[in-house]
Design a protein around this motif. Structure first.
Motif, short mmCIF file in Angstrom:
data_model
loop_
_atom_site.label_atom_id
_atom_site.label_comp_id
_atom_site.label_asym_id
_atom_site.label_seq_id
_atom_site.Cartn_x
_atom_site.Cartn_y
_atom_site.Cartn_z
N ALA A 152 0.81 -1.22 0.00
CA ALA A 152 0.00 0.00 0.00
C ALA A 152 0.85 1.27 0.00
O ALA A 152 0.31 2.38 -0.01
CB ALA A 152 -0.93 0.00 1.21
N MET A 153 2.17 1.13 0.01
CA MET A 153 3.05 2.30 0.01
C MET A 153 2.90 3.07 -1.29
O MET A 153 2.80 2.49 -2.37
CB MET A 153 4.50 1.86 0.21
N ALA A 195 -11.05 2.43 -6.18
CA ALA A 195 -11.74 1.33 -5.52
C ALA A 195 -10.78 0.19 -5.17
O ALA A 195 -10.94 -0.47 -4.14
CB ALA A 195 -12.86 0.81 -6.43
N LEU A 196 -9.79 -0.05 -6.02
CA LEU A 196 -8.83 -1.12 -5.78
C LEU A 196 -7.59 -0.67 -5.01
O LEU A 196 -6.75 -1.50 -4.66
CB LEU A 196 -8.40 -1.75 -7.11
N GLY A 197 -7.47 0.64 -4.76
CA GLY A 197 -6.29 1.14 -4.05
C GLY A 197 -5.05 1.18 -4.92
O GLY A 197 -3.93 1.15 -4.40
N VAL A 297 1.57 -13.04 -4.52
CA VAL A 297 0.94 -12.10 -3.59
C VAL A 297 1.66 -12.02 -2.25
O VAL A 297 1.78 -10.95 -1.66
CB VAL A 297 -0.54 -12.48 -3.38
N HIS A 298 2.15 -13.16 -1.76
CA HIS A 298 2.72 -13.19 -0.40
C HIS A 298 4.24 -13.07 -0.39
O HIS A 298 4.85 -13.18 0.68
CB HIS A 298 2.32 -14.49 0.30
N ARG A 299 4.86 -12.84 -1.53
CA ARG A 299 6.31 -12.72 -1.55
C ARG A 299 6.77 -11.46 -0.80
O ARG A 299 5.99 -10.52 -0.59
CB ARG A 299 6.83 -12.68 -2.99
N ASP A 300 8.01 -11.45 -0.41
CA ASP A 300 8.61 -10.31 0.30
C ASP A 300 9.31 -9.44 -0.74
O ASP A 300 10.34 -9.83 -1.29
CB ASP A 300 9.59 -10.82 1.34
N PHE A 301 8.73 -8.25 -1.01
CA PHE A 301 9.28 -7.38 -2.04
C PHE A 301 10.53 -6.64 -1.57
O PHE A 301 11.18 -5.96 -2.38
CB PHE A 301 8.22 -6.38 -2.50
N LEU A 344 -3.07 -5.30 0.77
CA LEU A 344 -3.76 -4.60 -0.32
C LEU A 344 -3.67 -5.41 -1.61
O LEU A 344 -4.67 -5.60 -2.31
CB LEU A 344 -3.18 -3.21 -0.53
N LEU A 345 -2.48 -5.89 -1.93
CA LEU A 345 -2.30 -6.69 -3.14
C LEU A 345 -3.17 -7.95 -3.08
O LEU A 345 -3.81 -8.33 -4.07
CB LEU A 345 -0.84 -7.06 -3.32
#
Length: 555
Positions: A152-153, A195-197, A297-301, A344-345
């Motif tokens: 969400a950054m 709506a999707l952020g 989706v759950h990976r560490d960016f 968010l993702l």
């Protein structure tokens, strides 16, 4: 406060770990070193610090300056920022006095009052060490604990005009294709972003979030602003590399291209179940989609490294940078509340329809393997840096699949707990409730309820009562699979047959022990005890001796 000496002794025997630290105090451990050790525990998983114990577990005791352990909590609170509240227990062990300092896991980053920020990690030899906690690792810690949402950054350096408008069309098409939130289709582009952020207003201008960049960015923007984002698809035959593709394209476009490569390698056969033709693929498409989306989706960016999809001679594996999120382990994977490192993702992907909306995509992955009679997904190669799921490419058990499909025709989809239980009994033949509970990851009471439902539907048969009650696949299941004799071997024998077998054994060998009866009649030790006691009561045999050495002879 005195601590149980036996408990401390067991801790020392375990040796040092991420959650257990030994500190020598024979030369009076400096306050700075003591506080640093506490900070490293708090910044990892919390745990125990045993003061007065050498690294090899030798108890040498506290220095005279630390014998009054009541002052240790205030010392640590005054020299940590924010203050850590520890609990200290005094223990006399082997004629020496030591202190057990119980350190809670901190929900925020903690440093010493001098600014030292450290954490614990395991070295290659498996022993722990304290290492610096670097700024780029802060976001990893906070996101895994659910304190911040990296996805969400807002990226203030990127203007909306730099994004690819065609990717919004891809989002709309994906909603139609995968059955996503249909209300999103009526929104204008700017409304869809909001709506999707995907975009947020900062200083009067709309800027993309990390999620917005992943879905709407160009390949150049992604390489420049999110260099850790990468997806790899590889196909290996032995040591030969057949396919080796790497992607930095927007997330949906990458997903579609990887899925096309995957589908090209799905092979299907068909079986007839009643009036229906049922496809039997070597890899279940829905299971693949859930596993692949989970990795994206759950990976560490904040960690460099690609999401890897790899097909080898052994099967399919999917991995992503970053370990399981806080609270999720191998032992509760099936029952832990759904949580994401990038909320968010994850929410956007669910609303588009790519992922299971309930957040229980893990069930879909298990179902995609177990309903075909294959082994459960294997997450055992995962660690604190990577999550790896392996889907083994083995031949489907067509008889097992027919059984599942017939059940689904009568009622509804087979619950994942039932599939796990049936799968284990198919492989291991006879199990107790306690044997099955770890696989289902629920209490024995819950597992017992599932077992009794399977008994009612005719899939299982119970044997015995009480603690020794075991379960096998039913005679009907074995009959449909053409394995009638195997059922007899697994189900065991009637009580009258068991008694005769015991008498025949005694006639041949002179006597019998409980262990012999257990092996002879293929029953549990508890059931063997009941059998032998019943035969004693009926005056068929007599006991000689007591306890484990008891032998039984014919009366």
């Amino acid at each position: 406060m005195d601590t149980n000496e036996h408990e401390i002794g067991k801790l020392i025997q375990q040796g040092e770990s991420l959650e257990l630290e030994f500190k020598s105090d024979s030369k009076c451990l400096p306050d700075r070193d003591l506080v640093a050790a506490v900070v490293s525990l708090a910044n990892t998983d919390g745990g125990d610090l045993l003061l007065g114990v050498e690294d090899d577990g030798t108890v040498t005791g506290l220095h005279a300056n630390h014998l009054n352990v009541t002052g240790i909590p205030s010392l640590i609170a005054n020299k940590t920022n924010p203050a850590i509240s520890v609990r200290v227990e005094r223990c006399d062990l082997k004629g020496k006095t030591i202190a057990r300092i119980i350190v809670p896991k901190s929900r925020q980053l903690v440093s010493t009052s001098e600014g030292l920020l450290v954490k614990r990690r395991l070295k290659l030899d498996g022993t722990p060490e304290a290492v610096p906690f670097y700024p780029h690792e802060f976001i990893q810690r906070q996101s895994s604990m659910g304190i911040v949402d990296p996805s969400a950054m807002v990226l203030e350096q990127i203007d909306l005009c730099q994004l690819d408008p065609l990717q919004r069309l891809r989002i709309r098409n994906a909603i139609k294709k995968y059955g996503g939130d249909q209300s999103l289709l009526a929104l204008a582009d700017e409304e869809l972003d909001g709506a999707l952020g995907l975009c947020r207003e900062v200083g009067g201008a709309r800027r993309p979030t990390i999620t917005g960049l992943l879905l709407l960015g160009t390949e150049e923007l992604l390489r420049e602003n999110l260099p850790s984002y990468e997806v790899a698809f590889q196909v290996l035959q032995g040591t030969d590399v057949k396919v080796n593709e790497f992607y930095h394209k927007p997330l949906l476009e990458t997903f579609e291209e990887v899925e096309l490569l995957f589908r090209a390698r799905v092979e299907e056969e068909e079986i007839h179940v009643g009036l229906f033709r049922v496809p039997v693929p070597n890899y279940d498409r829905r299971a693949f989609r859930e596993a692949f989306v989970n990795a994206l989706v759950h990976r560490d960016f904040s960690r460099l490294g690609a999401v890897h999809v790899k097909i080898t001679d052994d099967g399919l594996s999917i991995s992503n940078p970053g370990g399981f999120v806080e609270g999720v382990t191998l032992n509760n994977l099936l029952v832990a509340d759904p949580r994401s490192r990038n909320p968010l993702l994850a929410d956007v992907i669910k609303r588009i329809g790519l992922a299971e909306r309930t957040g229980r995509g893990i069930d879909r992955i298990y179902e995609g393997m177990l309903r075909y009679g294959r082994s459960a997904p294997d997450y055992s190669m995962s660690n604190e840096f990577t999550v790896v799921v392996q889907l083994v490419d083995t031949a489907a058990d067509l008889d097992f699949l027919k059984m599942v499909v017939e059940q689904e025709e009568k009622l509804e989809n087979m619950p994942i707990d039932s599939l796990i239980i049936l799968s284990r009994l198919r492989e291991e033949r006879r199990l107790t409730t306690a044997d099955l509970a770890p696989s289902v990851q629920k209490t024995e009471a819950n597992v017992r309820a599932t077992l009794e439902k399977l008994v009612e539907t005719g899939f299982l048969e119970p044997h015995g009562v009480g603690r020794g009650r075991t379960y096998t696949l039913s005679a009907t299941v074995y009959q449909k699979a053409g394995k009638k004799s195997e059922y007899i071997r697994q189900a065991g024998f009637a009580p009258i047959q068991q008694e005769q077998m015991v008498l025949n054994y005694i006639a041949t060998h002179g006597s019998i022990k409980r262990a012999d009866a257990t092996d002879l009649c293929r029953i549990s030790p508890f059931q063997a005890t009941r059998l032998l006691k019943r035969m004693v009561k009926n005056s068929l045999i007599s006991p000689i001796g007591q306890g484990r050495g008891t032998r039984y002879v014919q009366k």
